[in-house]
Design a protein around this motif. Structure first.
Motif, PDB file in Angstrom:
ATOM      1  N   ASP A  18       2.584  -1.210   0.198  1.00 21.46           N
ATOM      2  CA  ASP A  18       2.171   0.037   0.844  1.00 21.46           C
ATOM      3  C   ASP A  18       2.811   0.259   2.215  1.00 21.46           C
ATOM      4  O   ASP A  18       3.346   1.332   2.484  1.00 21.46           O
ATOM      5  CB  ASP A  18       0.639   0.063   0.977  1.00 21.46           C
ATOM      6  CG  ASP A  18      -0.042  -0.055  -0.368  1.00 21.46           C
ATOM      7  OD1 ASP A  18      -0.003   0.929  -1.124  1.00 21.46           O
ATOM      8  OD2 ASP A  18      -0.594  -1.123  -0.668  1.00 21.46           O
ATOM      9  N   VAL A  19       2.728  -0.747   3.088  1.00 23.05           N
ATOM     10  CA  VAL A  19       3.187  -0.560   4.470  1.00 23.05           C
ATOM     11  C   VAL A  19       4.715  -0.481   4.553  1.00 23.05           C
ATOM     12  O   VAL A  19       5.264   0.447   5.156  1.00 23.05           O
ATOM     13  CB  VAL A  19       2.642  -1.682   5.383  1.00 23.05           C
ATOM     14  CG1 VAL A  19       3.240  -1.572   6.786  1.00 23.05           C
ATOM     15  CG2 VAL A  19       1.116  -1.593   5.446  1.00 23.05           C
ATOM     16  N   LYS A  20       5.407  -1.441   3.931  1.00 26.88           N
ATOM     17  CA  LYS A  20       6.874  -1.429   3.995  1.00 26.88           C
ATOM     18  C   LYS A  20       7.470  -0.142   3.425  1.00 26.88           C
ATOM     19  O   LYS A  20       8.369   0.444   4.041  1.00 26.88           O
ATOM     20  CB  LYS A  20       7.452  -2.670   3.302  1.00 26.88           C
ATOM     21  CG  LYS A  20       7.300  -3.932   4.149  1.00 26.88           C
ATOM     22  CD  LYS A  20       7.984  -5.123   3.505  1.00 26.88           C
ATOM     23  CE  LYS A  20       7.842  -6.360   4.406  1.00 26.88           C
ATOM     24  NZ  LYS A  20       8.451  -7.565   3.811  1.00 26.88           N
ATOM     25  N   PRO A  21       6.994   0.345   2.277  1.00 27.27           N
ATOM     26  CA  PRO A  21       7.537   1.615   1.765  1.00 27.27           C
ATOM     27  C   PRO A  21       7.304   2.795   2.707  1.00 27.27           C
ATOM     28  O   PRO A  21       8.151   3.689   2.805  1.00 27.27           O
ATOM     29  CB  PRO A  21       6.790   1.813   0.443  1.00 27.27           C
ATOM     30  CG  PRO A  21       6.428   0.428   0.015  1.00 27.27           C
ATOM     31  CD  PRO A  21       6.130  -0.316   1.283  1.00 27.27           C
ATOM     32  N   LEU A  22       6.168   2.803   3.426  1.00 28.96           N
ATOM     33  CA  LEU A  22       5.890   3.880   4.391  1.00 28.96           C
ATOM     34  C   LEU A  22       6.970   3.905   5.479  1.00 28.96           C
ATOM     35  O   LEU A  22       7.517   4.965   5.801  1.00 28.96           O
ATOM     36  CB  LEU A  22       4.519   3.671   5.034  1.00 28.96           C
ATOM     37  CG  LEU A  22       4.209   4.576   6.240  1.00 28.96           C
ATOM     38  CD1 LEU A  22       3.806   5.970   5.773  1.00 28.96           C
ATOM     39  CD2 LEU A  22       3.122   3.999   7.119  1.00 28.96           C
ATOM     40  N   PHE A  23       7.279   2.737   6.020  1.00 24.84           N
ATOM     41  CA  PHE A  23       8.281   2.669   7.082  1.00 24.84           C
ATOM     42  C   PHE A  23       9.695   2.893   6.544  1.00 24.84           C
ATOM     43  O   PHE A  23      10.505   3.566   7.178  1.00 24.84           O
ATOM     44  CB  PHE A  23       8.179   1.335   7.828  1.00 24.84           C
ATOM     45  CG  PHE A  23       7.031   1.270   8.790  1.00 24.84           C
ATOM     46  CD1 PHE A  23       7.088   1.962   9.990  1.00 24.84           C
ATOM     47  CD2 PHE A  23       5.888   0.540   8.505  1.00 24.84           C
ATOM     48  CE1 PHE A  23       6.030   1.920  10.895  1.00 24.84           C
ATOM     49  CE2 PHE A  23       4.819   0.499   9.396  1.00 24.84           C
ATOM     50  CZ  PHE A  23       4.895   1.193  10.593  1.00 24.84           C
ATOM     51  N   SER A  24       9.984   2.323   5.389  1.00 26.77           N
ATOM     52  CA  SER A  24      11.314   2.500   4.792  1.00 26.77           C
ATOM     53  C   SER A  24      11.628   3.970   4.557  1.00 26.77           C
ATOM     54  O   SER A  24      12.745   4.428   4.797  1.00 26.77           O
ATOM     55  CB  SER A  24      11.412   1.740   3.466  1.00 26.77           C
ATOM     56  OG  SER A  24      11.337   0.356   3.690  1.00 26.77           O
ATOM     57  N   ALA A  25      10.622   4.730   4.114  1.00 24.96           N
ATOM     58  CA  ALA A  25      10.816   6.157   3.832  1.00 24.96           C
ATOM     59  C   ALA A  25      11.165   6.937   5.096  1.00 24.96           C
ATOM     60  O   ALA A  25      11.753   8.024   5.017  1.00 24.96           O
ATOM     61  CB  ALA A  25       9.552   6.733   3.188  1.00 24.96           C
ATOM     62  N   GLN A  26      10.812   6.371   6.264  1.00 23.28           N
ATOM     63  CA  GLN A  26      11.118   7.050   7.529  1.00 23.28           C
ATOM     64  C   GLN A  26      12.312   6.414   8.249  1.00 23.28           C
ATOM     65  O   GLN A  26      12.534   6.646   9.435  1.00 23.28           O
ATOM     66  CB  GLN A  26       9.878   7.053   8.428  1.00 23.28           C
ATOM     67  CG  GLN A  26       8.708   7.802   7.798  1.00 23.28           C
ATOM     68  CD  GLN A  26       7.713   8.300   8.828  1.00 23.28           C
ATOM     69  OE1 GLN A  26       8.073   8.728   9.909  1.00 23.28           O
ATOM     70  NE2 GLN A  26       6.441   8.250   8.464  1.00 23.28           N
ATOM     71  N   GLY A  27      13.060   5.601   7.514  1.00 27.64           N
ATOM     72  CA  GLY A  27      14.308   5.073   8.061  1.00 27.64           C
ATOM     73  C   GLY A  27      14.190   3.812   8.894  1.00 27.64           C
ATOM     74  O   GLY A  27      15.110   3.460   9.635  1.00 27.64           O
ATOM     75  N   TYR A  28      13.069   3.107   8.778  1.00 22.27           N
ATOM     76  CA  TYR A  28      12.889   1.867   9.542  1.00 22.27           C
ATOM     77  C   TYR A  28      13.426   0.675   8.757  1.00 22.27           C
ATOM     78  O   TYR A  28      13.293   0.620   7.537  1.00 22.27           O
ATOM     79  CB  TYR A  28      11.402   1.618   9.857  1.00 22.27           C
ATOM     80  CG  TYR A  28      10.866   2.512  10.938  1.00 22.27           C
ATOM     81  CD1 TYR A  28      10.732   2.057  12.245  1.00 22.27           C
ATOM     82  CD2 TYR A  28      10.515   3.830  10.660  1.00 22.27           C
ATOM     83  CE1 TYR A  28      10.250   2.888  13.246  1.00 22.27           C
ATOM     84  CE2 TYR A  28      10.044   4.674  11.655  1.00 22.27           C
ATOM     85  CZ  TYR A  28       9.907   4.185  12.946  1.00 22.27           C
ATOM     86  OH  TYR A  28       9.444   5.022  13.931  1.00 22.27           O
TER      87      TYR A  28
END
Length: 200
Positions: A18-28
């Motif tokens: 959940d957390v990693k995909p949230l950040f990945s989607a915003q370019g982190y």
């Protein structure tokens, strides 16, 4: 509930799914429990900090938001090198968020995860309102914080806003002037004024 589930394993699962995909989607980009992104002169770092004394039955963690400004870095005193220009725990910028999150066997995992993701995103949206050096110092000036005070003077004087710099110095003196360390602070501020203040 989640009696058979190890809280440390549940935490890893929430981070991965959940957390990693949230950040990945915003370019982190991700390294361990740190999420990084640089845009222009601003570098963002969000850190999930596990509590020191977690067990298999209870795990808790903090969320820290950090922002570095290349624009402000030129005014940074050597004593502050390495410190972020802006930093806050999630509850300081997202009123609905707790200071610390707790995972226990009784927790509703779906609700916990949904709330966490909402808070993380709200924290990011707040960070994106700090669009430049001026926005960062304007966050700290009303709080009359010593954090960033030398950078604030340098920036204000270098950009010609002497009036705001003078008001800010008066506020700092009113708040900290009676403390023993004020003499040291005053010398530091005087040096900044000498370096960046107008000679006219």
């Amino acid at each position: 509930m989640n009696e058979l589930l190890d809280m440390k394993e549940l935490f890893k699962q929430i981070i991965k799914q959940d957390v990693k995909p949230l950040f990945s989607a915003q370019g982190y980009r991700t390294k361990d429990l740190n999420f990084y992104k640089t845009e222009g002169q601003l570098s963002y770092k969000i850190n999930i900090q596990k509590f020191k004394y977690n067990t298999h039955k209870q795990l808790s963690f903090y969320v820290n938001y950090n922002l570095h400004s290349e624009e402000l870095a030129q005014y940074r005193p050597a004593s502050s090198l390495g410190l972020p220009h802006f930093y806050a725990r999630i509850n300081q910028i997202v009123p609905a968020a707790p200071e610390r999150y707790f995972l226990t066997p009784e927790v509703d995992v779906d609700k916990f995860t949904a709330d966490l993701l909402l808070h993380l995103d709200q924290g990011l949206q707040f960070m994106y309102t700090l669009t430049d050096a001026r926005a960062i110092i304007e966050y700290y000036m009303p709080r009359i914080a010593l954090h960033l005070s030398e950078e604030t003077f340098g920036y204000l004087l270098d950009t010609g806003d002497t009036e705001t710099a003078e008001q800010y110095l008066q506020q700092l003196q009113a708040k900290y002037g009676a403390e023993k360390r004020w003499g040291i602070l005053e010398k530091k501020y005087a040096a900044v004024w000498e370096k960046y203040g107008s000679s006219s």
